[in-house]
Every structure is written in structure tokens, then in C-alpha cells.
Design a protein around this motif. Structure first.
Motif, short mmCIF file in Angstrom:
data_model
loop_
_atom_site.label_atom_id
_atom_site.label_comp_id
_atom_site.label_asym_id
_atom_site.label_seq_id
_atom_site.Cartn_x
_atom_site.Cartn_y
_atom_site.Cartn_z
N ALA A 83 -25.32 -21.12 8.06
CA ALA A 83 -26.47 -20.53 8.75
C ALA A 83 -26.20 -20.33 10.24
CB ALA A 83 -27.69 -21.43 8.57
N ASP A 84 -25.27 -21.13 10.80
CA ASP A 84 -24.88 -20.98 12.20
C ASP A 84 -23.67 -20.06 12.35
OD1 ASP A 84 -26.84 -22.56 13.39
OD2 ASP A 84 -25.72 -24.41 13.00
N ASP A 85 -23.40 -19.25 11.32
CA ASP A 85 -22.23 -18.36 11.33
C ASP A 85 -20.95 -19.17 11.51
OD1 ASP A 85 -23.71 -16.02 10.97
OD2 ASP A 85 -24.10 -15.86 13.12
N GLY A 86 -20.91 -20.34 10.88
CA GLY A 86 -19.78 -21.23 11.02
C GLY A 86 -18.60 -20.85 10.13
N PHE A 87 -17.51 -21.57 10.36
CA PHE A 87 -16.28 -21.37 9.61
C PHE A 87 -15.95 -22.65 8.83
CE2 PHE A 87 -16.14 -18.56 13.23
CZ PHE A 87 -15.57 -17.39 12.75
N PHE A 88 -15.09 -22.52 7.83
CA PHE A 88 -14.74 -23.66 6.99
C PHE A 88 -13.23 -23.75 6.82
CE2 PHE A 88 -18.88 -22.10 5.65
CZ PHE A 88 -19.66 -23.26 5.65
N GLU A 89 -12.75 -24.98 6.63
CA GLU A 89 -11.37 -25.20 6.22
C GLU A 89 -11.37 -25.97 4.91
OE1 GLU A 89 -7.83 -26.96 8.65
OE2 GLU A 89 -8.46 -28.50 7.22
N VAL A 90 -10.46 -25.62 4.03
CA VAL A 90 -10.23 -26.42 2.82
C VAL A 90 -8.80 -26.95 2.91
CG1 VAL A 90 -11.89 -25.21 1.38
CG2 VAL A 90 -9.57 -24.35 1.49
N SER A 91 -8.67 -28.28 2.86
CA SER A 91 -7.36 -28.89 2.96
C SER A 91 -6.84 -29.33 1.60
CB SER A 91 -7.40 -30.09 3.93
OG SER A 91 -8.40 -31.01 3.55
N HIS A 92 -7.57 -29.07 0.55
CA HIS A 92 -7.07 -29.16 -0.82
C HIS A 92 -7.94 -28.27 -1.70
CE1 HIS A 92 -10.33 -31.92 -2.15
NE2 HIS A 92 -10.25 -32.34 -0.92
N ASP A 93 -7.39 -27.85 -2.83
CA ASP A 93 -8.02 -26.79 -3.59
C ASP A 93 -9.37 -27.17 -4.18
OD1 ASP A 93 -6.15 -24.43 -3.63
OD2 ASP A 93 -4.77 -26.01 -4.23
N SER A 94 -9.58 -28.44 -4.50
CA SER A 94 -10.87 -28.81 -5.08
C SER A 94 -12.01 -28.60 -4.10
CB SER A 94 -10.84 -30.28 -5.54
OG SER A 94 -10.52 -31.14 -4.46
N ALA A 95 -11.73 -28.64 -2.79
CA ALA A 95 -12.78 -28.40 -1.80
C ALA A 95 -13.28 -26.97 -1.86
CB ALA A 95 -12.26 -28.72 -0.40
N LEU A 96 -12.42 -26.04 -2.30
CA LEU A 96 -12.84 -24.65 -2.39
C LEU A 96 -13.96 -24.48 -3.40
CD1 LEU A 96 -12.03 -21.91 -1.13
CD2 LEU A 96 -10.58 -21.53 -3.13
N PHE A 326 -21.01 -35.45 -8.00
CA PHE A 326 -19.84 -35.92 -8.72
C PHE A 326 -18.63 -35.74 -7.83
CE2 PHE A 326 -20.16 -31.42 -9.76
CZ PHE A 326 -18.86 -30.97 -9.61
N ARG A 327 -17.58 -36.46 -8.14
CA ARG A 327 -16.34 -36.34 -7.38
C ARG A 327 -15.36 -35.48 -8.15
NH1 ARG A 327 -11.52 -38.79 -7.63
NH2 ARG A 327 -12.14 -40.56 -8.89
N THR A 328 -14.58 -34.68 -7.43
CA THR A 328 -13.59 -33.84 -8.10
C THR A 328 -12.38 -34.65 -8.49
OG1 THR A 328 -12.49 -33.30 -6.04
CG2 THR A 328 -14.28 -31.86 -6.73
N VAL A 329 -11.60 -34.10 -9.40
CA VAL A 329 -10.36 -34.75 -9.78
C VAL A 329 -9.34 -34.58 -8.67
CG1 VAL A 329 -10.73 -34.38 -12.23
CG2 VAL A 329 -9.53 -32.64 -10.91
#
Length: 351
Positions: A83-96, A326-329
């Protein structure tokens, strides 16, 4: 949808908690949450995390601050950052997957995973991700044949590794020009470089690493007559420099002086995790633990703890709003909290 078929080279919590806990009655909100949810309980202050993200963006107006979703992947926080026009980083694929579930704009995502399978790279690209961090030639090869809108950042290995027994990620500075030529021969464009500061880096540490990165980029530009347009300050931004407003202001001035984004047309990015989530997670079991690390909170949730979201930045996030998780594998060092369907039992997908 883009497809590619070219073969490439691949390179804590207790088991149970007591039924009651003595909650400090000077904190009536926690007492009310316990009465409503029961025990054990993980409390997430999403409003505070969103404020801390905005504060970082305001302190570093020339930096595109990316929120590292691995720190806390609650959909309400993802929505607040978006909502704040923010950006994201994913440091492992499950975060995507958390960003996909929250319908975040993935063109604003920096994909910085390590040892990523080509199929995962392709899935991220088809989801909208265009910026990827690579650690070497084998990573570059995964992008052969991709469309021209792809933007790769080469992670630079730190000059002084934090742990002598562990091989640091990234490319040595002396190998960067060779990697650039190798990528060029494969038809893959390198858009810039990413540094690797320590998690507790000071303002002077950031300035020194940024100066080395900028000098390396200038040398390669002179040798190849190319132009880079992105420099990434790495993860855990802004390190110890985030401790006081004065330190933040000092680092912000140094970044502007070294990059001069208004005239150089170079975009500056950085990724923050703990600077956003610090002070936002409380675990109530046999004791009340404040400012809990997200990994410990994941353990508690896996063990059956309920989750309560506090804060009123979002009208649905009243003091008693419930959101199962839930937590990802994956590796125990790469766990994130994902939103689950309302009413579902919060358990790990790892079983």
C-alpha cells in the motif's frame, strides 16, 4: 508465458506449553488476547512493523528499501508494504509463495535466493519477477534465452568473510569482469552489482563496501563501454546504522554522495528484515517473551500455537483479529510464516 527448454548446469520451542500463564496485568491487551485465544499464542504487531518500514523509506529517500519477506510473511504486512508502494525481497523460493498468495506486484520483487533450480527461476519470471541476484556463472546460465526485460545483479563476495570456515556467497571482485564477459557472450545482460555487508554493519562499513562496489562498476564500465544502472546495498539494511536517527542521516548522506542518483541515473536498492520486524513478535507460553525472532515464532506455530494480529492500520486488524498460519517446507534456517485459510488448523506443511 515465457518458456525455456535449454539444459543448464546446476551448480525453538517446547513440545507443549502449560495451560495457563501469569500475564503481567500492566499489559491488559496481552491478557485480553490470552483470554480470547488461549495458549500458546504468538502475537504479531503488524501496524508497528508497517510503521518501521515507512520510517526506513523516509530516512533513506534515495534508496528503494525492499522488505525481506523471509523475516515475517504475514499477508497483512505484505499488504501494508504494498500500500506504501513498497518493494520486496525473497531470499528463498518459499517466500515467493507468500507474495503470490497476497497478490503482491511481483515486478517490485528482488529475487535473491541461492542454489535456485531453473524451474523455480522460470516460475518466478512468469509470476512477474524481473530482477534476480546471481552468485556466479552457473546462475547466469539459467537465464540464457530470457527476454530482454531481465535484470541481473551480481552478488559480490565480501572482502573479509564473517566466518572463515564457511564459503561466502558471491563473486570475487577480481572475477567480476570475466563474469561480465561470460554473461555477454551468452546474451545475458548484467544490470549491476550487489554487496554483502554483515548483519551488524556500521555506517562506515556500508560506506566502505559501497565505495568498493561503485569503483568496481566504474572500472568495468570503462573497460567495456557499458553502463550499469543498479547498485544493491545487500541484506539486513541498515545494520547498526539504523540505531539512531543521526546514524541513519549520516549513512543516507554518504549514499547520496557516492551514487548521486539524481544525476547518475543509477537506482539504489537495499533489503531490510529485522529492522522492520524488531519488537513486533511476542510469544506467550510458559512465559511472555517479547521481540522474538521470527524463526522461533515459526517453531511455536508449528507446535500448534494460535496467532493473533494486533494493530489498527488495517480495519480488519483489531486487537483480537485471528489469522491461522502454516510454515513452509525447507531448511530450518529459511522458515517463513504464511497465511493459511481462516479456520484451518495452523500446522507445518512439512508435517
Amino acid at each position: 508465458m515465457f518458456t525455456t527448454t535449454r539444459p543448464v548446469r546446476t551448480s525453538a520451542a517446547p513440545e507443549s506449553a502449560p495451560p495457563r500463564v501469569a500475564v503481567d496485568m500492566d499489559q491488559p491487551d496481552l491478557a485480553g488476547l490470552v483470554a480470547h485465544h488461549g495458549l500458546p499464542l504468538v502475537v504479531l504487531d503488524i501496524a508497528r512493523a508497517a510503521r518501521q518500514y515507512r520510517s526506513l523509506c523516509e530516512a533513506f529517500p534515495t534508496v528503494d528499501v525492499h522488505y525481506d519477506v523471509s523475516a515475517l510473511a504475514h499477508p497483512a504486512l505484505i499488504e501494508a508494504v504494498a500500500a506504501d508502494d513498497g518493494f520486496f525481497e525473497v531470499s528463498h523460493d518459499s517466500a515467493l509463495a507468500a507474495l503470490t498468495a497476497a497478490h503482491a506486484d511481483q515486478t517490485r520483487v528482488l529475487h535473491a535466493t541461492t542454489v535456485t533450480h531453473p524451474h523455480e527461476v522460470l516460475a518466478a519470471y512468469n509470476a512477474g519477477v524481473r530482477r534476480f541476484v546471481v552468485d556466479g556463472e552457473s546462475d547466469v546460465e539459467k537465464f540464457v534465452g530470457y527476454p530482454a526485460d531481465l535484470r541481473l545483479l551480481v552478488r559480490l563476495r565480501p572482502a573479509a568473510p564473517a566466518h572463515a570456515h564457511a564459503l561466502p556467497r558471491g563473486v570475487r571482485a577480481e572475477d567480476a569482469l570475466r563474469l561480465f564477459h561470460d554473461a555477454e557472450s551468452l546474451g545475458v545482460r548484467i544490470a549491476g552489482f550487489s554487496s554483502s555487508p554483515a548483519a551488524d554493519a556500521s555506517a562506515s562499513d556500508y560506506v566502505a563496501q559501497l565505495a568498493r562496489t561503485v569503483a568496481l562498476m566504474a572500472d568495468i564500465e570503462a573497460a567495456t563501454r557499458t553502463r550499469f544502472d543498479v547498485v544493491d546495498l545487500g541484506d539486513d539494511f541498515p545494520g547498526r546504522a539504523g540505531g539512531t536517527p543521526g546514524e541513519r542521516a549520516e549513512l543516507a548522506r554518504a549514499i547520496r554522495a557516492l551514487i548521486a542518483p539524481a544525476t547518475s541515473r543509477v537506482a539504489i536498492t537495499a533489503s531490510a528484515g529485522r529492522a522492520v520486524t524488531t519488537g513486533c513478535i511476542t510469544v506467550i507460553g510458559g512465559t511472555v517473551e517479547h521481540d522474538v525472532d521470527p524463526l522461533i515464532a515459526s517453531d511455536c506455530i508449528d507446535d500448534g500455537a494460535d496467532v493473533a494480529v494486533v494493530g489498527d492500520d488495517d480495519e480488519r486488524s483489531g486487537p483480537l483479529f485471528r489469522f491461522p498460519f502454516f510454515r513452509t517446507v525447507g531448511s530450518s534456517r529459511h522458515r517463513v510464516l504464511h497465511g493459511g485459510p481462516l479456520g484451518a488448523r495452523a500446522r507445518s506443511s512439512a508435517g
